[in-house]
Design a protein around this motif. Structure first.
Motif, PDB file in Angstrom:
ATOM      1  N   ARG A  25      23.156  39.119 -18.489  1.00  0.00           N
ATOM      2  CA  ARG A  25      21.992  39.867 -18.007  1.00  0.00           C
ATOM      3  C   ARG A  25      22.294  40.642 -16.731  1.00  0.00           C
ATOM      4  O   ARG A  25      21.430  41.342 -16.209  1.00  0.00           O
ATOM      5  N   ASP A  26      23.501  40.473 -16.194  1.00  0.00           N
ATOM      6  CA  ASP A  26      23.891  41.229 -15.001  1.00  0.00           C
ATOM      7  C   ASP A  26      25.367  41.577 -15.104  1.00  0.00           C
ATOM      8  O   ASP A  26      26.208  40.712 -15.308  1.00  0.00           O
ATOM      9  N   PHE A  27      25.650  42.877 -14.987  1.00  0.00           N
ATOM     10  CA  PHE A  27      27.042  43.335 -15.017  1.00  0.00           C
ATOM     11  C   PHE A  27      27.299  44.052 -13.705  1.00  0.00           C
ATOM     12  O   PHE A  27      26.906  45.188 -13.523  1.00  0.00           O
ATOM     13  N   HIS A  34      19.979  43.597 -22.869  1.00  0.00           N
ATOM     14  CA  HIS A  34      20.299  43.467 -24.294  1.00  0.00           C
ATOM     15  C   HIS A  34      21.715  42.946 -24.524  1.00  0.00           C
ATOM     16  O   HIS A  34      22.285  43.157 -25.596  1.00  0.00           O
ATOM     17  N   GLY A  35      22.288  42.285 -23.506  1.00  0.00           N
ATOM     18  CA  GLY A  35      23.612  41.694 -23.655  1.00  0.00           C
ATOM     19  C   GLY A  35      24.714  42.727 -23.726  1.00  0.00           C
ATOM     20  O   GLY A  35      24.531  43.888 -23.319  1.00  0.00           O
ATOM     21  N   SER A  36      25.861  42.324 -24.269  1.00  0.00           N
ATOM     22  CA  SER A  36      26.973  43.270 -24.392  1.00  0.00           C
ATOM     23  C   SER A  36      27.968  42.768 -25.429  1.00  0.00           C
ATOM     24  O   SER A  36      27.805  41.677 -25.985  1.00  0.00           O
ATOM     25  N   THR A  37      28.965  43.595 -25.676  1.00  0.00           N
ATOM     26  CA  THR A  37      30.122  43.126 -26.450  1.00  0.00           C
ATOM     27  C   THR A  37      31.363  43.483 -25.660  1.00  0.00           C
ATOM     28  O   THR A  37      31.362  44.434 -24.871  1.00  0.00           O
ATOM     29  N   TYR A  38      32.409  42.695 -25.825  1.00  0.00           N
ATOM     30  CA  TYR A  38      33.727  43.018 -25.282  1.00  0.00           C
ATOM     31  C   TYR A  38      34.572  43.281 -26.513  1.00  0.00           C
ATOM     32  O   TYR A  38      34.859  42.359 -27.286  1.00  0.00           O
ATOM     33  N   SER A 288       7.735  51.997  -8.909  1.00  0.00           N
ATOM     34  CA  SER A 288       7.663  51.075  -7.781  1.00  0.00           C
ATOM     35  C   SER A 288       8.845  50.129  -7.904  1.00  0.00           C
ATOM     36  O   SER A 288       9.010  49.464  -8.931  1.00  0.00           O
ATOM     37  N   ILE A 289       9.660  50.067  -6.860  1.00  0.00           N
ATOM     38  CA  ILE A 289      10.866  49.256  -6.951  1.00  0.00           C
ATOM     39  C   ILE A 289      10.531  47.757  -6.984  1.00  0.00           C
ATOM     40  O   ILE A 289      11.387  46.928  -7.296  1.00  0.00           O
ATOM     41  N   ASN A 290       9.275  47.439  -6.723  1.00  0.00           N
ATOM     42  CA  ASN A 290       8.855  46.041  -6.902  1.00  0.00           C
ATOM     43  C   ASN A 290       8.749  45.685  -8.384  1.00  0.00           C
ATOM     44  O   ASN A 290       8.748  44.514  -8.744  1.00  0.00           O
ATOM     45  N   ASP A 291       8.628  46.703  -9.220  1.00  0.00           N
ATOM     46  CA  ASP A 291       8.390  46.455 -10.649  1.00  0.00           C
ATOM     47  C   ASP A 291       9.578  46.774 -11.542  1.00  0.00           C
ATOM     48  O   ASP A 291       9.599  46.377 -12.702  1.00  0.00           O
ATOM     49  N   VAL A 292      10.510  47.578 -11.048  1.00  0.00           N
ATOM     50  CA  VAL A 292      11.633  47.973 -11.914  1.00  0.00           C
ATOM     51  C   VAL A 292      12.961  47.602 -11.256  1.00  0.00           C
ATOM     52  O   VAL A 292      13.047  47.488 -10.028  1.00  0.00           O
ATOM     53  N   HIS A 293      13.967  47.472 -12.065  1.00  0.00           N
ATOM     54  CA  HIS A 293      15.310  47.158 -11.565  1.00  0.00           C
ATOM     55  C   HIS A 293      16.022  48.452 -11.157  1.00  0.00           C
ATOM     56  O   HIS A 293      15.739  49.516 -11.712  1.00  0.00           O
ATOM     57  N   ARG A 294      16.939  48.331 -10.227  1.00  0.00           N
ATOM     58  CA  ARG A 294      17.701  49.503  -9.766  1.00  0.00           C
ATOM     59  C   ARG A 294      18.393  50.236 -10.932  1.00  0.00           C
ATOM     60  O   ARG A 294      18.547  51.455 -10.903  1.00  0.00           O
ATOM     61  N   SER A 295      18.792  49.502 -11.973  1.00  0.00           N
ATOM     62  CA  SER A 295      19.473  50.127 -13.122  1.00  0.00           C
ATOM     63  C   SER A 295      18.568  51.130 -13.820  1.00  0.00           C
ATOM     64  O   SER A 295      19.023  52.155 -14.314  1.00  0.00           O
TER      65      SER A 295
END
Ligand code: FEO
Length: 402
Positions: A25-27, A34-38, A288-295
């Motif tokens: 959930r954090d890269f 939504h996860g990832s694949t390597y 509003s940055i209180n509600d959304v992620h920086r990404s």
């Protein structure tokens, strides 16, 4: 124990043998809901070759997928296209288990892998333009420095027309569908854009050069096989055109207003600016940055022409969540933006100066005077906010028509 993992055939001689990370959930600061694949790929050539490996905890999954095609001990070569640990984390452990004849990386890749593993294992450097014979077919190398690290390179399997593009054309998306054409186009565009904005954006000038470099090779590429997300085997123009658009960052008729508020004063100002922009025909995203992620903010900025930032003042500074997003945005170097800063304060008012200073460092063209209000904005201040929206809208129109 039964092997639950299978390889997936990508082309006549290539299999996907990567791993699916459903939980990440954090890269490195980028949220990956939504996860990832390597992705790793097995080339069944005369010299059986593994292209890239996976994040360390996923090694067994990768080797199990390899084992569904061939005994992993039969791997002759490993190619490391990118040394970041999501692709190299298990490299030496794989070497230990598989005992390949040789491992290859770019010149910078060899150096990076030494700094990562501090091992004496001898990795062979390959140069830009070099061809490696896999016995009955060739693998060609192209350096793509800074997409995404200085060591990055593409490998091209001429026989099948497969370009192993490591981070490029990737996305953080965990799915069991292995091909882009099995997924909805809007999902692909959103995930690829979010990935581009959060990972590739600072290197946009390099992306444009790399696209030209690939086009100039005359390679008959049929498949893009990236290190994250689905494999592209149809309509490669879809993702190439998107990469061109994102890398060019031409001014767009869209404004992102992002703010952090303490007692809703900065929020009222943000809303007044957003309403005014919309009345002037600009597409607005109010965050509003209180509600959304920086990404999510940088995803919205990728398709925008204006960035307007606001914050209340806390302890002689902007609010910490606003400092977070500004630091993140600055590092990702979005280009060709106009903007402005606004905010509120109780007795000192440093937030707006701080925001404006960062916008300048980001080379955002500040086209409207900052607005800073003590405590709560009255009618005159909200009118100034509306005026700011008008100024930004007019300037955006000028820039788009150039
Ligand atoms: Fe997917 Fe730059 O590593």
């Amino acid at each position: 124990m039964a092997n639950i993992y299978s390889a997936i055939k990508v082309s006549e001689h290539v299999y996907w043998v990567g791993a699916i990370d459903w939980s990440i959930r954090d890269f490195h600061g980028y949220t990956t809901p939504h996860g990832s694949t390597y992705n790793a790929y097995l080339v069944m050539a005369g010299k059986i070759t593994l292209i890239d490996t996976v994040k360390a905890p996923f090694m067994d999954e990768m080797l199990a997928r390899v084992a569904s095609v061939v005994d992993p001990s039969k791997i002759d070569y490993i190619v490391s296209n990118h040394s970041e640990q999501d692709h190299s984390g298990c490299l030496l452990e794989v070497v230990d288990r598989v005992k390949p004849e040789k491992v290859f990386a770019s010149v910078m890749g060899v150096k990076n892998l030494k700094d990562i593993f501090h091992s004496d294992y001898n990795i062979q450097p390959v140069k830009d333009g070099e061809t490696l014979s896999l016995g009955n077919m060739d693998l060609k190398f192209m350096e793509t420095r800074m997409i995404h690290w200085p060591d990055s390179m593409f490998s091209y399997l001429q026989k099948d027309g497969v370009l192993f593009s490591q981070d490029a054309f990737g996305m953080h998306l965990a799915t069991l569908e292995r091909f882009a054409d099995e997924l909805p186009a809007d999902m692909l565009e959103y995930e690829a854009a979010t990935y581009y904005a959060n990972i590739v954006l600072p290197y946009s000038p390099v992306v444009l050069k790399a696209l030209e470099k690939v086009a100039a090779t005359g390679w008959a590429i049929k498949i893009f096989a990236p290190d994250h997300g689905p494999v592209w085997r149809k309509d490669l123009g879809f993702i190439i055109d998107l990469y061109k658009k994102w890398a060019e960052q031409k001014p767009a008729n869209k404004a992102v207003v992002v703010y952090a508020t303490m007692w809703h004063s900065t929020e009222m100002m943000a809303k007044a600016i957003a309403e005014s922009l919309a009345r002037e025909g600009v597409r607005v995203k109010l965050l509003s940055i209180n509600d959304v992620h920086r990404s999510e903010v940088v995803y919205e900025v990728l398709g925008a022409g204006a960035l307007i930032v606001g914050s209340s003042t806390l302890n002689n500074n902007m609010l910490p969540q606003m400092a977070d997003v500004m630091t993140y945005l600055k590092g990702l170097k979005p280009a060709n933006l106009i903007g402005a800063a606004f905010g509120s304060f109780g007795w000192s008012g440093e937030s707006v100066k701080g925001l404006e200073a960062i916008l300048k460092e980001m080379k955002v063209d500040i086209v409207a005077e900052t607005i800073s209000v003590k405590h709560v904005p009255a009618k005159d201040v909200l009118e100034k906010c509306s005026e700011l929206g008008k100024v930004i809208a007019a300037e955006l129109k000028k820039r788009i028509s150039r």
